[in-house]
Design an enzyme around this catalytic site. Structure first.
Site, PDB file in Angstrom:
ATOM      1  N   SER A 253       0.386   1.428  -6.132  1.00  0.00           N
ATOM      2  CA  SER A 253       0.882   2.800  -6.071  1.00  0.00           C
ATOM      3  C   SER A 253      -0.207   3.702  -5.513  1.00  0.00           C
ATOM      4  O   SER A 253      -1.311   3.253  -5.184  1.00  0.00           O
ATOM      5  CB  SER A 253       1.297   3.286  -7.468  1.00  0.00           C
ATOM      6  OG  SER A 253       0.168   3.432  -8.302  1.00  0.00           O
ATOM      7  N   LYS A 254       0.126   4.973  -5.424  1.00  0.00           N
ATOM      8  CA  LYS A 254      -0.778   5.970  -4.860  1.00  0.00           C
ATOM      9  C   LYS A 254      -2.110   6.036  -5.605  1.00  0.00           C
ATOM     10  O   LYS A 254      -3.159   6.309  -5.022  1.00  0.00           O
ATOM     11  CB  LYS A 254      -0.086   7.339  -4.909  1.00  0.00           C
ATOM     12  CG  LYS A 254      -0.834   8.451  -4.190  1.00  0.00           C
ATOM     13  CD  LYS A 254      -0.676   8.337  -2.697  1.00  0.00           C
ATOM     14  CE  LYS A 254      -1.279   9.542  -1.995  1.00  0.00           C
ATOM     15  NZ  LYS A 254      -1.222   9.410  -0.539  1.00  0.00           N
ATOM     16  N   ARG A 255      -2.098   5.729  -6.900  1.00  0.00           N
ATOM     17  CA  ARG A 255      -3.337   5.856  -7.679  1.00  0.00           C
ATOM     18  C   ARG A 255      -4.390   4.814  -7.283  1.00  0.00           C
ATOM     19  O   ARG A 255      -5.549   4.942  -7.638  1.00  0.00           O
ATOM     20  CB  ARG A 255      -3.046   5.742  -9.174  1.00  0.00           C
ATOM     21  CG  ARG A 255      -2.635   4.349  -9.638  1.00  0.00           C
ATOM     22  CD  ARG A 255      -2.444   4.319 -11.148  1.00  0.00           C
ATOM     23  NE  ARG A 255      -2.092   2.995 -11.615  1.00  0.00           N
ATOM     24  CZ  ARG A 255      -0.873   2.490 -11.600  1.00  0.00           C
ATOM     25  NH1 ARG A 255       0.128   3.217 -11.132  1.00  0.00           N
ATOM     26  NH2 ARG A 255      -0.634   1.268 -12.052  1.00  0.00           N
ATOM     27  N   GLY A 257      -5.300   4.344  -4.266  1.00  0.00           N
ATOM     28  CA  GLY A 257      -5.883   4.784  -2.994  1.00  0.00           C
ATOM     29  C   GLY A 257      -4.794   5.017  -1.971  1.00  0.00           C
ATOM     30  O   GLY A 257      -3.631   5.249  -2.315  1.00  0.00           O
ATOM     31  N   GLU A 263      -1.637   7.244   6.319  1.00  0.00           N
ATOM     32  CA  GLU A 263      -2.973   7.494   5.781  1.00  0.00           C
ATOM     33  C   GLU A 263      -4.009   6.530   6.379  1.00  0.00           C
ATOM     34  O   GLU A 263      -5.098   6.943   6.768  1.00  0.00           O
ATOM     35  CB  GLU A 263      -2.955   7.371   4.259  1.00  0.00           C
ATOM     36  CG  GLU A 263      -2.208   8.491   3.549  1.00  0.00           C
ATOM     37  CD  GLU A 263      -2.132   8.264   2.061  1.00  0.00           C
ATOM     38  OE1 GLU A 263      -2.914   8.894   1.329  1.00  0.00           O
ATOM     39  OE2 GLU A 263      -1.298   7.447   1.617  1.00  0.00           O
TER      40      GLU A 263
END
Length: 316
Positions: A253-255, A257, A263
């Site tokens: 997930s986004k957490r 990185g 991105e």
């Protein structure tokens, strides 16, 4: 039989690493076998789908080099390739299931369904729809329609017992008991098809031969096989790729990185490097190499060497 695979993202956000991992395996399988790679856009979630996300998905796939043979921008013999433009086709197949007795109109309200599930829980059973509207008389159906209740269309799961067996190319045979499936909804009360109907009709009419997708869709597979059987059609071959985990062994997930392709692109990563790394998450080349060109990966790729265990994506 010519191989036909598809990648079918929803334009509700930007492409993330998990999406691309699945798309890459589908694309490699098609290219290795001299088949066709189809890009289909699943945009029936009207509230969340946006044109800007669709445009970004196409742009990021092109940047990665994952080209497609048929799709929303190229057309093809089995279009249109955007679900919102195929609603009439879904309605035709829904009517076919209704006419053959494999589906029925359900007038149960949300409150009635919640009451059924609560009763099942109190009795120690799994919460599920109990098939009440299977048994409605014509007079009762008319009464509910006159009361302004708009029905949903449900699939009539066979009550004969037995199992649905998914012959998965990665995981081997997987059995699902019919007793564990309730009569699932095919079409909402507003006429919009749900995922299982739309994706089955799309894969059938686009002549998809192999469905390579994330393991989170495995639970949908027996329902889709039932629809194929009700239509008198043979299902495609399924292969469910394991999810990607972060370094802490939780779902990526986004957490953890950067998670979206945009991105990584913005940070200066090369598309060849991203594809090389993603290919090795769950797949092992015969020679055990760690650095391969894209043509080398295509030449060596084999679903038989794809692991059914989750792979760890580590940005570092």
């Amino acid at each position: 039989m010519s191989v036909r695979v598809r990648f079918a993202p929803s334009p509700t956000g930007y492409l993330h690493i998990g999406n691309v991992h699945t798309a890459l395996f589908s694309w490699l399988f098609a290219r290795h076998n001299g088949g066709r790679f189809v890009l289909r856009i699943e945009d029936t979630d009207v509230d969340r789908s946006e044109a800007r996300y669709e445009a970004a998905i196409l742009d990021e796939l092109r940047w990665l080099g994952l080209d497609w043979d048929e799709g929303v921008d190229k057309g093809g013999p089995y279009g249109p390739y955007r679900q919102s433009e195929r609603l009439e086709l879904y309605a035709q197949y829904a009517q076919r299931l209704l006419d053959t007795g494999h589906a029925y109109w359900c007038y149960c309200t949300r409150e009635e369904i919640e009451a059924q599930r609560d009763a099942a829980l109190r009795a120690g059973r799994a919460p599920r729809y109990n098939g009440h509207c299977r048994r409605l008389s014509e007079a009762e159906r008319r009464r509910r329609e006159q009361a302004g209740i708009k029905p949903v269309l449900r699939f009539r799961v066979p009550d004969t017992g037995g199992d649905i067996v998914v012959e998965d190319l990665i995981r081997g045979p997987i059995r699902f008991s019919l007793a564990d499936l309730d009569d699932f909804v095919l079409v909402r009360s507003n006429g919009v098809p749900l995922y299982n109907l739309a994706v089955t009709v799309d894969d059938l009419t686009m002549r998809i031969t192999h469905i390579i997708r994330a393991e989170e869709h495995l639970s949908n597979t027996p329902r889709q096989i039932l629809i194929y059987q009700a239509l008198g059609e043979a299902p495609p071959v399924f292969a469910h790729v394991s999810m990607l985990l972060g370094p802490d062994r939780t779902k990526l997930s986004k957490r953890h990185g950067a998670a979206s392709i945009s991105e990584f692109r913005g940070q200066g990563y090369l598309p060849e490097a991203i594809l090389n790394y993603l290919a090795l998450l769950g797949w092992t080349p015969p020679g055990g190499q760690e650095i391969l060109s894209v043509p080398e990966i295509i030449r060596q790729f084999d679903l038989g060497r794809v692991s059914h265990s989750p792979a760890v994506f580590d940005v570092n």
